[in-house]
Design a protein around this motif. Structure first.
Motif, PDB file in Angstrom:
ATOM      1  N   GLY A 168       0.773  -1.230   0.000  1.00  0.00           N
ATOM      2  CA  GLY A 168       0.000   0.000   0.000  1.00  0.00           C
ATOM      3  C   GLY A 168       0.804   1.280   0.000  1.00  0.00           C
ATOM      4  O   GLY A 168       0.241   2.365   0.099  1.00  0.00           O
ATOM      5  N   LYS A 169       2.123   1.173  -0.137  1.00  0.00           N
ATOM      6  CA  LYS A 169       2.973   2.354  -0.217  1.00  0.00           C
ATOM      7  C   LYS A 169       3.531   2.481  -1.628  1.00  0.00           C
ATOM      8  O   LYS A 169       3.807   1.473  -2.279  1.00  0.00           O
ATOM      9  N   PHE A 170       3.697   3.725  -2.083  1.00  0.00           N
ATOM     10  CA  PHE A 170       4.121   3.971  -3.449  1.00  0.00           C
ATOM     11  C   PHE A 170       5.405   4.787  -3.495  1.00  0.00           C
ATOM     12  O   PHE A 170       5.715   5.555  -2.581  1.00  0.00           O
ATOM     13  N   SER A 171       6.115   4.631  -4.603  1.00  0.00           N
ATOM     14  CA  SER A 171       7.223   5.511  -4.928  1.00  0.00           C
ATOM     15  C   SER A 171       7.044   5.934  -6.384  1.00  0.00           C
ATOM     16  O   SER A 171       7.332   5.190  -7.301  1.00  0.00           O
ATOM     17  N   PHE A 172       6.475   7.103  -6.568  1.00  0.00           N
ATOM     18  CA  PHE A 172       6.180   7.676  -7.877  1.00  0.00           C
ATOM     19  C   PHE A 172       5.265   6.776  -8.723  1.00  0.00           C
ATOM     20  O   PHE A 172       5.674   6.218  -9.730  1.00  0.00           O
ATOM     21  N   PRO A 173       4.003   6.643  -8.303  1.00  0.00           N
ATOM     22  CA  PRO A 173       3.052   5.832  -9.073  1.00  0.00           C
ATOM     23  C   PRO A 173       2.744   6.475 -10.427  1.00  0.00           C
ATOM     24  O   PRO A 173       2.683   7.701 -10.548  1.00  0.00           O
ATOM     25  N   CYS A 174       2.535   5.623 -11.434  1.00  0.00           N
ATOM     26  CA  CYS A 174       2.286   6.107 -12.801  1.00  0.00           C
ATOM     27  C   CYS A 174       0.901   5.668 -13.283  1.00  0.00           C
ATOM     28  O   CYS A 174      -0.100   6.203 -12.843  1.00  0.00           O
ATOM     29  N   GLY A 175       0.837   4.688 -14.169  1.00  0.00           N
ATOM     30  CA  GLY A 175      -0.432   4.290 -14.754  1.00  0.00           C
ATOM     31  C   GLY A 175      -1.375   3.636 -13.757  1.00  0.00           C
ATOM     32  O   GLY A 175      -0.952   3.038 -12.764  1.00  0.00           O
ATOM     33  N   VAL A 176      -2.686   3.754 -14.039  1.00  0.00           N
ATOM     34  CA  VAL A 176      -3.705   3.123 -13.193  1.00  0.00           C
ATOM     35  C   VAL A 176      -4.832   2.629 -14.090  1.00  0.00           C
ATOM     36  O   VAL A 176      -5.207   3.290 -15.061  1.00  0.00           O
ATOM     37  N   VAL A 177      -5.358   1.454 -13.768  1.00  0.00           N
ATOM     38  CA  VAL A 177      -6.482   0.898 -14.510  1.00  0.00           C
ATOM     39  C   VAL A 177      -7.371   0.139 -13.544  1.00  0.00           C
ATOM     40  O   VAL A 177      -6.894  -0.398 -12.531  1.00  0.00           O
ATOM     41  N   ILE A 178      -8.669   0.109 -13.836  1.00  0.00           N
ATOM     42  CA  ILE A 178      -9.638  -0.505 -12.925  1.00  0.00           C
ATOM     43  C   ILE A 178     -10.407  -1.585 -13.671  1.00  0.00           C
ATOM     44  O   ILE A 178     -10.864  -1.374 -14.805  1.00  0.00           O
TER      45      ILE A 178
END
Length: 291
Positions: A168-178
Motif C-alpha cells: 500500500g505504499k508507493f514511490s512515484f506511481p504512474c499508470g492506473v487501470v480498474i
C-alpha cells in the motif's frame, strides 16, 4: 482435412499468423499525423486512437490504421496544455490529465471543455483511469505518492497510499487501470511492481518479474484485457509485458528489434486478436502490436 470423408481440394494449406509489431504511426514533428513526445494513448467509442501529444500541447486522433482524423487543442488556460494521460468514459467524454496546469480537463470528443477539476492540488500527476463500476476517476499523484479519487464531476472523494516501500505504499506511481469488478491496478514506478487494491482501496497483492523477458523496471503505462490479463510498459527495460491478472508473467509483446525507446502509455483495441497500442515516447510515434 476432409468433409464427408472426402479430401478438401488444395490441402495442405499454409495459414500465416501475424504477431508482433504490425504498424508504426506518425513521426517527429508538429504537423497533422506527427508527434512530439507522445505520452499516452486511449481508444474512443469510434475505435480510434486518441494520443496525448504532449510537447505539441494537444490531443491527436487517428484511425486504428493510422489515418489522421482530428486535433484537439485547449488554449484557454494560464499555462500551455500538457497532457500526460487520458481516459475516456463510457459516454465518450475525454478526461485529459494536464500536469502543467495541475488539473483534469473534461471535454467532449470535439474539444469543447465541459469542466476542469483538481486545480493546484495535483502536483505532478501522472496517470488517470475511470472505474467501470461507479464511474469514479482515479488519478495517480506522482508528487504525493498516492492515488486520489474523484467523481466525474470533480468532487474529491478520498486518497489512498503513501510514500515508501511495502504493501500500500508507493514511490512515484504512474499508470492506473480498474477492472470490471473494481480492482485497481497501479504501476508503482520506483518500486518496480504493480500493486493491486480492491474497490474499498484495500491492498490485495503486488506482482513483478525480476529476470528474463519479464523483468519489470520502472513500469509506466498499464492496460487490462477482459479482467484476465494486464499489459505493462516498462521505461528502463523499454519493453511491453503481459501478465495474468494474478501476477503470473505470460510473455513479452515486443522484441529488441522493435527499438522501443521510453514506451509509456498503452491501450488495447477490441480486435481479435487483440492489438496493443503503445506510445513510443522518445521515438515520437505510436506502435501497434498483435499478440
Amino acid at each position: 482435412m476432409t468433409i464427408g470423408d472426402q479430401p478438401i481440394p488444395g490441402c495442405p494449406v499454409i495459414i500465416p499468423v501475424i504477431k508482433g509489431l504490425v504498424k508504426t504511426i506518425g513521426s517527429q514533428g508538429s504537423a497533422e499525423g506527427q508527434y512530439s513526445y507522445p505520452w499516452s494513448v486511449a481508444i474512443n467509442k469510434d475505435r480510434d486512437i486518441v494520443t496525448a501529444d504532449r510537447d505539441n500541447n494537444r490531443l491527436q486522433i487517428t484511425s486504428r490504421e493510422g489515418k489522421f482524423k482530428k486535433i484537439l487543442e485547449f488554449k484557454q488556460f494560464e499555462k500551455p496544455f500538457k497532457p500526460c494521460d487520458i481516459a475516456i468514459s463510457s459516454d465518450n467524454t475525454y478526461y485529459s490529465l494536464d500536469d502543467n496546469n495541475k488539473q483534469v480537463v473534461v471535454s467532449d470528443e470535439n474539444g469543447h471543455v465541459i469542466r476542469c477539476f483538481g486545480q493546484n492540488e495535483l502536483e505532478k500527476p501522472r496517470g488517470i483511469g475511470i472505474s467501470p463500476v461507479d464511474g469514479n476517476v482515479y488519478v495517480t499523484y506522482w508528487g504525493g505518492h498516492c492515488v486520489r479519487v474523484y467523481t466525474q464531476h470533480g468532487k474529491y472523494l478520498r486518497s489512498f497510499g503513501s510514500e515508501g516501500k511495502g504493501q500500500g505504499k508507493f514511490s512515484f506511481p504512474c499508470g492506473v487501470v480498474i477492472s470490471s469488478t473494481g480492482m485497481v491496478f497501479v504501476a508503482d514506478s520506483d518500486n518496480h511492481c504493480i500493486q493491486v487494491f480492491n474497490a474499498d482501496d484495500q491492498y490485495l497483492y503486488s506482482f513483478d518479474c525480476k529476470s528474463g523477458d519479464g523483468k519489470m523496471r520502472c513500469p509506466g503505462g498499464i492496460a487490462i484485457e477482459n479482467d484476465k490479463y494486464i499489459y505493462v510498459t516498462t521505461v528502463i527495460n523499454k519493453s511491453v509485458l503481459k501478465f495474468e491478472s494474478s501476477g503470473k508473467f505470460v510473455c513479452r509483446i515486443d522484441s529488441d528489434s522493435d527499438r522501443l525507446d521510453r514506451p509509456t502509455g498503452i491501450a488495447l483495441t477490441d480486435n481479435v486478436p487483440c492489438r496493443v497500442v503503445v506510445a513510443d515516447t522518445y521515438n515520437d510515434c505510436i506502435k501497434v502490436f498483435v499478440q
